[in-house]
Design a protein around this motif. Structure first.
Motif, PDB file in Angstrom:
ATOM      1  N   ARG A  99       0.802  -1.223   0.000  1.00  0.00           N
ATOM      2  CA  ARG A  99       0.000   0.000   0.000  1.00  0.00           C
ATOM      3  C   ARG A  99       0.834   1.271   0.000  1.00  0.00           C
ATOM      4  N   SER A 100       2.139   1.179  -0.175  1.00  0.00           N
ATOM      5  CA  SER A 100       2.980   2.371  -0.164  1.00  0.00           C
ATOM      6  C   SER A 100       2.698   3.247  -1.382  1.00  0.00           C
ATOM      7  N   LEU A 101       3.148   4.491  -1.314  1.00  0.00           N
ATOM      8  CA  LEU A 101       3.025   5.382  -2.468  1.00  0.00           C
ATOM      9  C   LEU A 101       3.745   4.784  -3.674  1.00  0.00           C
ATOM     10  N   SER A 102       4.897   4.204  -3.432  1.00  0.00           N
ATOM     11  CA  SER A 102       5.659   3.604  -4.535  1.00  0.00           C
ATOM     12  C   SER A 102       4.895   2.457  -5.166  1.00  0.00           C
ATOM     13  N   ARG A 107       1.748   0.342  -9.726  1.00  0.00           N
ATOM     14  CA  ARG A 107       0.557  -0.299 -10.311  1.00  0.00           C
ATOM     15  C   ARG A 107      -0.013   0.550 -11.445  1.00  0.00           C
ATOM     16  N   LEU A 108      -0.028   1.865 -11.257  1.00  0.00           N
ATOM     17  CA  LEU A 108      -0.583   2.739 -12.285  1.00  0.00           C
ATOM     18  C   LEU A 108       0.298   2.779 -13.533  1.00  0.00           C
ATOM     19  N   ARG A 109       1.599   2.615 -13.339  1.00  0.00           N
ATOM     20  CA  ARG A 109       2.528   2.681 -14.465  1.00  0.00           C
ATOM     21  C   ARG A 109       2.837   1.307 -15.071  1.00  0.00           C
ATOM     22  N   GLY A 110       2.251   0.255 -14.498  1.00  0.00           N
ATOM     23  CA  GLY A 110       2.523  -1.070 -15.008  1.00  0.00           C
ATOM     24  C   GLY A 110       3.933  -1.547 -14.722  1.00  0.00           C
ATOM     25  N   LEU A 111       4.525  -1.098 -13.622  1.00  0.00           N
ATOM     26  CA  LEU A 111       5.891  -1.450 -13.241  1.00  0.00           C
ATOM     27  C   LEU A 111       5.873  -2.510 -12.154  1.00  0.00           C
ATOM     28  N   PRO A 112       6.996  -3.161 -11.883  1.00  0.00           N
ATOM     29  CA  PRO A 112       7.062  -4.109 -10.754  1.00  0.00           C
ATOM     30  C   PRO A 112       6.695  -3.409  -9.453  1.00  0.00           C
ATOM     31  N   VAL A 113       5.847  -4.040  -8.676  1.00  0.00           N
ATOM     32  CA  VAL A 113       5.334  -3.426  -7.446  1.00  0.00           C
ATOM     33  C   VAL A 113       6.245  -3.791  -6.284  1.00  0.00           C
ATOM     34  N   ALA A 132       7.956   4.283   8.730  1.00  0.00           N
ATOM     35  CA  ALA A 132       9.166   3.971   7.989  1.00  0.00           C
ATOM     36  C   ALA A 132       9.438   5.033   6.935  1.00  0.00           C
ATOM     37  N   GLY A 133      10.714   5.066   6.498  1.00  0.00           N
ATOM     38  CA  GLY A 133      11.035   5.915   5.383  1.00  0.00           C
ATOM     39  C   GLY A 133      10.301   5.424   4.151  1.00  0.00           C
ATOM     40  N   PRO A 134      10.157   6.280   3.144  1.00  0.00           N
ATOM     41  CA  PRO A 134       9.377   5.879   1.970  1.00  0.00           C
ATOM     42  C   PRO A 134      10.047   4.741   1.213  1.00  0.00           C
ATOM     43  N   VAL A 135       9.227   3.823   0.709  1.00  0.00           N
ATOM     44  CA  VAL A 135       9.732   2.814  -0.210  1.00  0.00           C
ATOM     45  C   VAL A 135      10.197   3.560  -1.456  1.00  0.00           C
ATOM     46  N   PRO A 136      11.433   3.335  -1.909  1.00  0.00           N
ATOM     47  CA  PRO A 136      11.958   4.137  -3.035  1.00  0.00           C
ATOM     48  C   PRO A 136      11.065   4.052  -4.266  1.00  0.00           C
ATOM     49  N   LEU A 137      10.884   5.198  -4.892  1.00  0.00           N
ATOM     50  CA  LEU A 137      10.158   5.242  -6.153  1.00  0.00           C
ATOM     51  C   LEU A 137      11.040   4.694  -7.278  1.00  0.00           C
ATOM     52  N   PRO A 138      10.450   4.257  -8.364  1.00  0.00           N
ATOM     53  CA  PRO A 138      11.254   3.823  -9.516  1.00  0.00           C
ATOM     54  C   PRO A 138      12.196   4.939  -9.964  1.00  0.00           C
ATOM     55  N   LEU A 148       0.706  13.061  -6.853  1.00  0.00           N
ATOM     56  CA  LEU A 148      -0.467  13.583  -7.565  1.00  0.00           C
ATOM     57  C   LEU A 148      -1.128  12.508  -8.409  1.00  0.00           C
ATOM     58  N   LEU A 149      -0.329  11.673  -9.053  1.00  0.00           N
ATOM     59  CA  LEU A 149      -0.886  10.618  -9.897  1.00  0.00           C
ATOM     60  C   LEU A 149      -1.679   9.623  -9.064  1.00  0.00           C
ATOM     61  N   VAL A 150      -1.088   9.180  -7.945  1.00  0.00           N
ATOM     62  CA  VAL A 150      -1.764   8.189  -7.101  1.00  0.00           C
ATOM     63  C   VAL A 150      -3.004   8.796  -6.458  1.00  0.00           C
TER      64      VAL A 150
END
Length: 550
Positions: A99-102, A107-113, A132-138, A148-150
C-alpha cells in the motif's frame, strides 16, 4: 510571505524528497494541480507558511506529521495516501497488497510493485510501515508527480466504490485517525514511574539479581511444584509442563487457559492462577517495560489506526491496549489536572441497531442508557442477563447452549437485526467479500477452501466484522469530532482503545471535556449512520487516577 490564492485554500499536496525538502502545490477537486509548485526546506516550513490550508494531501501522516508537531504546529485535516490505498485495495478485493506510495505508483505505471517494509512486532518495537522511510520510487520518478498521480487515481477509484459517498467518508475518517494517533503518541499518557515501581514491589516482591524471577513469582512456582508432589519441579510458565503435571495426577487438560483451570479441583490451581496473573504483569508491564516505555512522566507508544482487519487500532510496542487494572494505578493526572475517562456504553449492539435499521432494536437503543435492561423489558421477561446473552450471541455467533435458545427469541422480536449478521455470516462462509457500513472490506476467503470448519470460522468472523468494523468507523469520527471540539482548550487526547477514550485536562475544563465527549459521540452517530433513533451514550468519570474510573 505565503503564496496562497485568495479566499479559503482547500487541498494542498505535500511531497517529501530525499534531502528532507518538500514541494507543495494547491489542488482542484479532481486532485490535479491548481497553482504553481513551491519548494520548502521541510514539511514544518510548508505548513507554517500556509496556516489557512484546510487539508494536506501527503504520503503518510506518521512519516511527516511528527516533524510538524515538533515545530509547534498543527494540521486540521489531511489525506493519508497510504492509508487510503490500503482501504481501496481491500474494497477492490486485493486486501493486503502493498500500500505504499511507490506501490500505488508502480501499479498505475505497469511497473514491478515493491513490497512494503515488514511490520514491526511488539517485541522489537522497530519502526512500523507507517513510520518507515518511503519505499523508493522507480528511478526517475518525481515524488510530487507520483503523489499527484496516485491521489488522482484514488479519487477516481473511490467514485467507483459500491457506495461512493460512504467510501469517501471512510477515507476521510481514516486520515483523521492518523492525525489523532500521531498527536496521542507525542502527548503520551501521564505515568508515575515511582508509583509503578511501588506497585511492582507490592505485587511481585523484591527482585533478585540477574534474570531470576521476583520473590513472589518464585514462591508461587514453588507452591505449584509442591502441590503436584513427587519432588519434581514444575515450571508454571511452560504450558506443556503444567499439562504433563496434571496428566500425571490423572487430570486431562487441553490447555492452561484460566477458564479451564478453574474447572479443576486440585491444590495447584489457586497458586497457578495467581502465578499466571502476576507473570503477565511482570513480563508485559514490569521493570523492563517501565525502563523502555516511560519517559519524562509519559508512556508513549505508536498507535496504528486500522491495524486490525476490522479497522480497530493496534499499537507497536508497550502493550498500550492491554493495561491491567492493577497497573492503571500508575496513570495519574498532573497536579491540577484530571483524567476524563469515557467508555461508550454497549457500542456494538447499538451499531447493530443502526446498520440493520431494525425498528424495534433502534427504538430500544434510543431509550434508556442501559440497552440490555431496556431489551430485557421488551422480550425477555426482565431478564437482563438473557437479553445480553442473546444480543452478544447474535453478534459473535453463539451456536450452542442457552445463548442459542435466547437467540431464537431475539430473531422473532428483532428479525432485521439478526438477519443483518446472519447474512454477513453466510456471505463469509461462501467466500464472498463483506463490507462495513462505510465500506471497509474483510480479507478475501481462501478460494480453494472446502465447506466445513474453515468456512464456518470465516462466517463467524464476518458476522462480527460488519458490527465491529462499523463501530470502529463510528469511533474514528467520534475522535475527529472530539479533537475539533478540544482545539481551543488545553485538554489533550492521551489514550484510546476501541470504545474508550481518555482526555487529560486542567480540572476547570473537565466538565466541558465531558460534554464534548458526549456531543462527539452523537455527532459521530449521525455522520456515520445517518439520522436514526439510536443513541451513543458514554459512561464518563473525572478522576485523578485511571484506576479509579471503573
Amino acid at each position: 510571505m505565503s503564496d496562497e490564492p485568495p479566499g479559503r485554500p482547500g487541498r494542498w499536496a505535500l511531497a517529501e524528497y530525499a534531502d528532507g525538502s518538500v514541494r507543495v502545490c494547491p489542488l482542484d477537486e479532481r486532485g490535479r494541480p491548481a497553482g504553481p509548485v513551491t519548494a520548502e526546506p521541510d514539511a514544518a516550513a510548508a505548513v507554517r507558511a500556509r496556516p489557512r490550508v484546510t487539508r494536506w494531501v501527503w504520503r503518510s501522516t506518521a512519516a511527516l506529521y511528527p516533524r510538524v508537531l515538533a515545530a509547534g504546529l498543527r494540521v486540521e485535516r489531511c489525506y493519508d495516501v497510504e492509508a487510503a490505498e490500503a482501504l481501496l485495495l481491500g474494497h477492490e478485493g486485493s486486501w493486503g497488497l502493498p500500500r505504499s506510495l511507490s506501490a500505488g505508483y508502480a501499479r498505475l505505471r505497469g511497473l514491478p510493485v515493491p513490497e512494503d517494509p515488514p511490520p514491526a512486532t511488539a517485541e522489537t518495537a522497530q519502526p512500523s510501515l507507517f513510520a518507515a522511510g518511503p519505499v523508493p520510487l522507480p528511478a526517475g520518478a518525481d515524488p510530487l508527480e507520483a503523489l499527484l498521480l496516485v491521489y488522482e487515481g484514488q479519487l477516481e477509484r473511490a467514485g467507483l466504490a459500491v457506495r461512493p459517498e460512504r467510501m469517501r467518508l471512510l477515507l476521510a475518517a481514516e486520515s483523521a485517525g492518523t492525525l489523532v494517533a500521531t498527536e496521542m503518541g507525542r502527548s503520551g499518557l501521564p505515568w508515575r514511574a515511582d508509583i509503578h515501581r511501588e506497585l511492582l514491589t507490592e505485587l511481585l516482591g523484591e527482585r533478585y539479581p540477574g534474570a531470576a524471577e521476583p520473590r513472589r513469582l518464585a514462591e508461587l512456582a514453588e507452591r505449584v511444584s509442591s502441590a503436584f508432589g513427587g519432588g519434581a519441579r514444575v515450571r508454571p510458565d511452560l504450558p506443556a509442563d503444567i499439562i504433563r503435571a496434571f496428566s500425571r495426577a490423572g487430570i486431562t487438560l487441553s490447555s492452561t487457559r484460566a477458564w479451564e483451570l478453574r474447572a479443576v479441583d486440585h491444590p495447584a490451581v489457586a497458586p497457578l492462577l495467581e502465578y499466571k496473573r502476576l507473570y503477565r504483569i511482570h513480563t508485559a508491564h514490569g521493570w523492563s517495560w517501565l525502563r523502555s516505555w516511560v519517559r519524562d512522566g509519559r508512556f508513549r507508544t505508536e498507535y496504528v489506526p486500522g491495524g486490525a482487519p476490522s479497522g480497530r487500532w493496534t499499537t507497536h510496542g508497550g502493550g498500550a491496549l492491554q493495561i491491567p487494572r492493577a497497573v492503571r494505578r500508575a496513570v495519574v493526572a498532573d497536579p491540577g489536572w484530571r483524567l476524563v475517562v469515557a467508555d461508550a456504553d454497549q457500542l456494538e449492539p447499538r451499531v447493530l441497531a443502526a446498520i440493520s435499521r431494525d425498528p424495534g432494536l433502534m427504538a430500544t437503543a434510543g431509550g434508556a442508557d442501559d440497552l440490555y435492561t431496556a431489551l430485557s423489558l421488551r422480550g425477555f421477561s426482565g431478564d437482563r442477563a438473557a437479553a445480553k446473552l442473546a444480543l452478544l450471541g447474535a453478534i459473535y455467533g453463539q451456536t450452542s447452549g442457552e445463548g442459542l435458545r435466547h437467540l431464537a427469541d431475539l430473531r422473532r422480536r428483532f428479525p432485521a437485526a439478526v438477519a443483518c449478521v446472519d447474512d454477513a455470516a453466510r456471505a463469509g462462509e461462501e467466500g464472498r467479500l463483506v463490507r462495513t457500513w462505510l465500506g471497509r472490506t474483510c480479507p478475501p476467503g481462501d478460494p480453494d477452501a472446502r465447506p466445513g470448519a474453515p468456512a464456518r470460522a470465516r462466517g463467524r468472523f464476518t458476522r462480527n466484522f460488519i458490527v465491529q468494523g462499523s463501530a470502529a468507523e463510528w469511533a474514528l469520527l467520534m475522535l475527529a469530532a472530539l479533537r475539533a471540539l478540544l482545539r481551543d482548550m488545553r485538554a489533550e487526547l492521551v489514550f484510546f482503545q476501541h470504545d474508550e477514550v481518555v482526555v487529560h485536562c486542567p480540572e476547570e475544563e473537565a466538565e466541558a471535556v465531558a460534554e464534548a465527549v458526549r456531543a462527539s459521540g452523537e455527532a459521530a452517530g449521525r455522520l456515520t449512520f445517518g439520522t436514526t433513533p439510536v443513541r451513543y451514550p458514554f459512561s464518563t468519570a473525572v478522576v485523578e487516577c485511571y484506576a479509579d474510573a471503573k
